[in-house]
Motif scaffolding. Structure first.
Motif, PDB file in Angstrom:
ATOM      1  N   SER A  38       0.847  -1.192   0.000  1.00 38.49           N
ATOM      2  CA  SER A  38       0.000   0.000   0.000  1.00 38.49           C
ATOM      3  C   SER A  38       0.885   1.245   0.000  1.00 38.49           C
ATOM      4  CB  SER A  38      -0.917   0.014   1.226  1.00 38.49           C
ATOM      5  OG  SER A  38      -0.171   0.179   2.411  1.00 38.49           O
ATOM      6  N   LEU A 171       1.562  -5.330   2.995  1.00 41.55           N
ATOM      7  CA  LEU A 171       0.400  -5.872   3.676  1.00 41.55           C
ATOM      8  C   LEU A 171       0.751  -7.157   4.432  1.00 41.55           C
ATOM      9  CD1 LEU A 171      -1.086  -3.764   1.995  1.00 41.55           C
ATOM     10  CD2 LEU A 171      -2.808  -5.484   1.460  1.00 41.55           C
ATOM     11  N   GLN A 174      -3.129 -10.855   7.562  1.00 43.77           N
ATOM     12  CA  GLN A 174      -4.513 -10.479   7.818  1.00 43.77           C
ATOM     13  C   GLN A 174      -4.984  -9.402   6.843  1.00 43.77           C
ATOM     14  OE1 GLN A 174      -6.518 -12.020   9.624  1.00 43.77           O
ATOM     15  NE2 GLN A 174      -8.278 -10.662   9.851  1.00 43.77           N
ATOM     16  N   GLU A 175      -4.114  -8.456   6.528  1.00 43.62           N
ATOM     17  CA  GLU A 175      -4.471  -7.401   5.573  1.00 43.62           C
ATOM     18  C   GLU A 175      -4.638  -7.965   4.160  1.00 43.62           C
ATOM     19  OE1 GLU A 175      -2.266  -3.599   7.763  1.00 43.62           O
ATOM     20  OE2 GLU A 175      -1.165  -4.883   6.373  1.00 43.62           O
ATOM     21  N   LYS A 178      -8.093  -9.438   3.991  1.00 45.41           N
ATOM     22  CA  LYS A 178      -9.084  -8.382   3.806  1.00 45.41           C
ATOM     23  C   LYS A 178      -9.087  -7.884   2.365  1.00 45.41           C
ATOM     24  CE  LYS A 178      -8.951  -6.699   8.573  1.00 45.41           C
ATOM     25  NZ  LYS A 178      -8.630  -5.540   9.456  1.00 45.41           N
ATOM     26  N   TYR A 179      -7.885  -7.760   1.774  1.00 40.95           N
ATOM     27  CA  TYR A 179      -7.773  -7.295   0.393  1.00 40.95           C
ATOM     28  C   TYR A 179      -8.442  -8.283  -0.561  1.00 40.95           C
ATOM     29  CZ  TYR A 179      -5.669  -5.816  -4.006  1.00 40.95           C
ATOM     30  OH  TYR A 179      -5.483  -5.410  -5.300  1.00 40.95           O
TER      31      TYR A 179
END
Length: 222
Positions: A38, A171, A174-175, A178-179
């Motif tokens: 990100s 990321l 966990q991220e 989510k993505y």
């Protein structure tokens, strides 16, 4: 006349080309390791003409520095105001002044309405890079190469604009979940936020039924 063979039923897992998520990477079913980075944005609306030109030239130089292709994605998602609402609620509990209480209550009501209607949107920007591998023996080499490329990418992005410092974040597992949730089920991803990973006793799908039953039996024997 020969009967046509019935096509085997497919599960959701068959349609998602992801084998595993670990070490801040996605392993796909076509033997690729993927990292998602990100990057913060730069607001050019308030810049002068020379500053905008500097930004565009920096971006052009960044693209020219790439030795392998990358993917750039921009995802819109509602802002999560739960922590902000919780902090206002805690402050309300210790506030005795009636005017301040009324003001805090109006803030909480307004924030809850924004959260409910999903009116406040933020745009997150991501860069996706991947590294292929041919088999298990070749995977470690691909992992090292992918991490090297990410480090190089981070350096190039942070050095791209010396006045407007960009923040780069790789990321986590966990991220990444989510993505992917947003990628494959955007509507529900906006309504339900994924929390810490939980283990569920049953997994839907006939192929997983025996494995699930065996796992439950082993846990009961402990």
């Amino acid at each position: 006349m020969a009967k046509k063979k019935k096509a085997p039923e497919m599960t959701v897992q068959d349609l998602i080309p992801v084998r595993n998520i670990y070490d801040s990477m996605i392993e796909t079913t076509d033997n690729r390791l993927v990292k998602v980075v990100s990057v913060t944005a730069v607001n050019t609306h308030l810049m002068s003409h020379s500053e905008v030109r500097e930004v565009l030239e920096g971006y052009e130089n960044f693209l020219r520095s790439l030795k392998k292709p990358i993917q750039i994605a921009r995802v819109s998602e509602p802002v999560n105001l739960k922590k902000y609402i919780a902090s206002l609620t805690d402050r309300l509990k210790t506030t005795t002044n009636p005017f301040k209480r009324r003001m805090l209550e109006s803030y909480i009501e307004y924030a809850e309405q924004l959260q409910k209607d999903r009116d406040m949107i933020k745009r997150n920007r991501y860069i996706i890079i991947d590294e292929p591998f041919s088999g298990e023996a070749d995977k470690e080499k691909a992992v090292r190469e992918l991490k090297r490329r990410v480090d190089e990418l981070r350096l190039n992005l942070e050095d791209m604009l010396f006045r407007q410092k960009l923040e780069v974040h790789v990321l986590t597992d966990q991220e990444l979940r989510k993505y992917l949730h947003m990628l494959f089920d955007y509507e529900n991803a906006q309504l339900y936020h994924m929390e810490d990973r939980k283990e569920y006793p049953y997994i839907i799908g006939p192929r997983n039924l025996l494995e699930t039953a065996e796992a439950i039996r082993k846990r009961e024997e402990l």
